[in-house]
Design a protein around this motif. Sequence first.
Motif, PDB file in Angstrom:
ATOM      1  N   TYR A  61       0.923  -1.089  -0.537  1.00  0.00           N
ATOM      2  CA  TYR A  61      -0.517   0.047   0.112  1.00  0.00           C
ATOM      3  C   TYR A  61       0.929   1.236  -0.529  1.00  0.00           C
ATOM      4  O   TYR A  61       0.547   2.288  -0.700  1.00  0.00           O
ATOM      5  CB  TYR A  61      -0.974   0.120   1.168  1.00  0.00           C
ATOM      6  N   THR A  62       2.318   1.152   0.905  1.00  0.00           N
ATOM      7  CA  THR A  62       2.630   2.592   1.515  1.00  0.00           C
ATOM      8  C   THR A  62       3.786   2.723  -0.486  1.00  0.00           C
ATOM      9  O   THR A  62       3.261   3.703  -0.900  1.00  0.00           O
ATOM     10  CB  THR A  62       3.952   1.991   1.873  1.00  0.00           C
ATOM     11  N   LEU A  63       4.163   1.514  -1.210  1.00  0.00           N
ATOM     12  CA  LEU A  63       4.813   2.232  -2.228  1.00  0.00           C
ATOM     13  C   LEU A  63       4.010   1.997  -3.235  1.00  0.00           C
ATOM     14  O   LEU A  63       4.443   2.993  -4.383  1.00  0.00           O
ATOM     15  CB  LEU A  63       5.665   0.858  -2.502  1.00  0.00           C
ATOM     16  N   GLY A  64       2.360   2.112  -3.175  1.00  0.00           N
ATOM     17  CA  GLY A  64       1.418   2.130  -4.141  1.00  0.00           C
ATOM     18  C   GLY A  64       0.979   4.402  -3.755  1.00  0.00           C
ATOM     19  O   GLY A  64       1.621   4.105  -4.877  1.00  0.00           O
ATOM     20  N   GLN A  65       1.053   3.923  -2.871  1.00  0.00           N
ATOM     21  CA  GLN A  65       0.773   4.915  -2.587  1.00  0.00           C
ATOM     22  C   GLN A  65       1.802   6.259  -3.457  1.00  0.00           C
ATOM     23  O   GLN A  65       1.812   7.568  -3.802  1.00  0.00           O
ATOM     24  CB  GLN A  65      -0.126   5.805  -0.842  1.00  0.00           C
ATOM     25  N   GLY A  68       8.094  15.474  -0.134  1.00  0.00           N
ATOM     26  CA  GLY A  68       6.772  15.661  -0.890  1.00  0.00           C
ATOM     27  C   GLY A  68       5.955  14.601  -0.047  1.00  0.00           C
ATOM     28  O   GLY A  68       4.426  15.479  -0.258  1.00  0.00           O
ATOM     29  N   PHE A  69       6.036  13.493  -0.714  1.00  0.00           N
ATOM     30  CA  PHE A  69       4.742  12.550  -0.078  1.00  0.00           C
ATOM     31  C   PHE A  69       4.617  12.102   1.632  1.00  0.00           C
ATOM     32  O   PHE A  69       3.362  11.966   1.246  1.00  0.00           O
ATOM     33  CB  PHE A  69       5.466  11.497  -0.567  1.00  0.00           C
ATOM     34  N   LEU A  70       5.266  12.201   1.883  1.00  0.00           N
ATOM     35  CA  LEU A  70       4.942  11.996   3.330  1.00  0.00           C
ATOM     36  C   LEU A  70       4.512  14.077   3.985  1.00  0.00           C
ATOM     37  O   LEU A  70       3.590  13.359   4.419  1.00  0.00           O
ATOM     38  CB  LEU A  70       6.477  12.458   3.904  1.00  0.00           C
ATOM     39  N   ASP A  71       4.394  14.788   3.244  1.00  0.00           N
ATOM     40  CA  ASP A  71       3.804  16.137   3.748  1.00  0.00           C
ATOM     41  C   ASP A  71       2.671  16.334   3.267  1.00  0.00           C
ATOM     42  O   ASP A  71       2.099  16.421   4.189  1.00  0.00           O
ATOM     43  CB  ASP A  71       4.873  17.026   3.068  1.00  0.00           C
ATOM     44  N   SER A  72       2.478  15.324   2.055  1.00  0.00           N
ATOM     45  CA  SER A  72       0.994  15.383   1.649  1.00  0.00           C
ATOM     46  C   SER A  72      -0.004  14.422   2.460  1.00  0.00           C
ATOM     47  O   SER A  72      -0.578  14.181   2.256  1.00  0.00           O
ATOM     48  CB  SER A  72       1.241  15.171   0.317  1.00  0.00           C
ATOM     49  N   ASN A  86       5.504   8.285   9.872  1.00  0.00           N
ATOM     50  CA  ASN A  86       6.752   7.352  10.224  1.00  0.00           C
ATOM     51  C   ASN A  86       6.517   6.333  10.059  1.00  0.00           C
ATOM     52  O   ASN A  86       7.785   5.834   9.782  1.00  0.00           O
ATOM     53  CB  ASN A  86       7.330   7.808  11.262  1.00  0.00           C
ATOM     54  N   GLN A  87       5.255   5.841   9.586  1.00  0.00           N
ATOM     55  CA  GLN A  87       5.022   4.636   9.523  1.00  0.00           C
ATOM     56  C   GLN A  87       5.808   4.061   7.806  1.00  0.00           C
ATOM     57  O   GLN A  87       6.101   3.348   7.899  1.00  0.00           O
ATOM     58  CB  GLN A  87       4.137   3.269   9.897  1.00  0.00           C
ATOM     59  N   ARG A  88       4.940   5.345   7.302  1.00  0.00           N
ATOM     60  CA  ARG A  88       5.097   5.105   5.489  1.00  0.00           C
ATOM     61  C   ARG A  88       7.114   4.973   5.096  1.00  0.00           C
ATOM     62  O   ARG A  88       7.291   4.809   4.494  1.00  0.00           O
ATOM     63  CB  ARG A  88       4.864   6.206   5.109  1.00  0.00           C
ATOM     64  N   LEU A  89       7.360   6.288   6.263  1.00  0.00           N
ATOM     65  CA  LEU A  89       9.138   6.252   6.373  1.00  0.00           C
ATOM     66  C   LEU A  89       9.557   5.096   6.283  1.00  0.00           C
ATOM     67  O   LEU A  89      10.580   4.869   5.561  1.00  0.00           O
ATOM     68  CB  LEU A  89       9.761   7.733   6.821  1.00  0.00           C
ATOM     69  N   ALA A  90       9.656   5.155   6.977  1.00  0.00           N
ATOM     70  CA  ALA A  90       9.681   3.287   7.511  1.00  0.00           C
ATOM     71  C   ALA A  90      10.165   2.104   6.460  1.00  0.00           C
ATOM     72  O   ALA A  90      10.469   1.121   5.843  1.00  0.00           O
ATOM     73  CB  ALA A  90       9.738   3.021   8.751  1.00  0.00           C
ATOM     74  N   VAL A  91       9.022   1.786   6.005  1.00  0.00           N
ATOM     75  CA  VAL A  91       8.335   0.778   5.366  1.00  0.00           C
ATOM     76  C   VAL A  91       9.703   1.481   3.121  1.00  0.00           C
ATOM     77  O   VAL A  91      10.297   0.999   3.017  1.00  0.00           O
ATOM     78  CB  VAL A  91       7.070   1.432   4.024  1.00  0.00           C
TER      79      VAL A  91
END
Length: 303
Positions: free
Chosen positions: A35-39, A67-71, A83-88
């Motif tokens: 899901y994270t990589l798809g986003q 930019g993705f994390l800020d969005s 932070n969870q998305r960044l860890a992935v």
Amino acid sequence: MKNDETFSYYAESFLDHYVGGERGLSENTSISYDYTLGQLTEYMFEQLNNRNKKVTMADFTADNVVGFLDSLEEEGLSISTRNQRLAVIKSFCKYIRFKSPRHLHAIDQILDIPRKKGNVPAIQYLTANQLERLLAKPNSKNSYGFKDLLLLTVMSDTGARVSEILNIKISDIRLDKPATIQVHGKGNKDRYVTLSSKTVDLLSLYFDKEGLRSPVFSGRNLFLNRSGKPFTRAGIAYVLQKYTTMLHDEDPSSFPKKLTPHCLRHTKAMLMLEAGQNLIYIRDTLGHEHIKKLCEFQEEIIK
């Protein structure tokens, strides 16, 4: 364009051969990575000036990741989710370092992106009195209320994660002394959790009502929804919130407005700590890998 220049090439390799193969991570973890990589792919595609162009590894930059994390935050997601998305993404980067060294410079820049600090929320849990009120709320005289009571009782008695509750089968339950539930935990680690007499009584009554003592039902999920299908995360959250709202509306000052299912896991930990039980025993009961989190709970009690 060569396949190994596209972002999707490496993402698919990571998900298929690394996450699902070498690491052997759980299904829920694999879904989270996918899901994270798809986003992220969708975000990078949106940044392309030429919509006919494919997302390549050249687009996988620290600027685009930030930019993705800020969005995500702009959409209302929490810092912990960011932070969870960044860890992935960082896990994916470590895979790329060995798979394609020519992208090393960009990868190292992404790995240097720091986690975002935020206010650490207080641990949410119920007092013994609040838990008693919650379990007294379902109307156990009708079948739906009884099943709600059973669900909340098993969750609060075992302290199991939602994913673990969803996977409980009839064959995992032992009602003879010593009564236990075999819980299938994270990392394919199973554990046995001792059941209270109240939980055993409810399960025994449920087994009798539903005719579940026959071996033919051994592989059936313990919890089914009104359609006769296995419960979902959303279904469990709905049941808990339904009674939470009732109690809050009756007395807003004495009961939270919103609860998550994980709160019942925290409640189990807190009640065991308050009873003076050993940290190692609590860790093993709840399926924690370390006692660090339990030490945080202990500090919360001392405050």
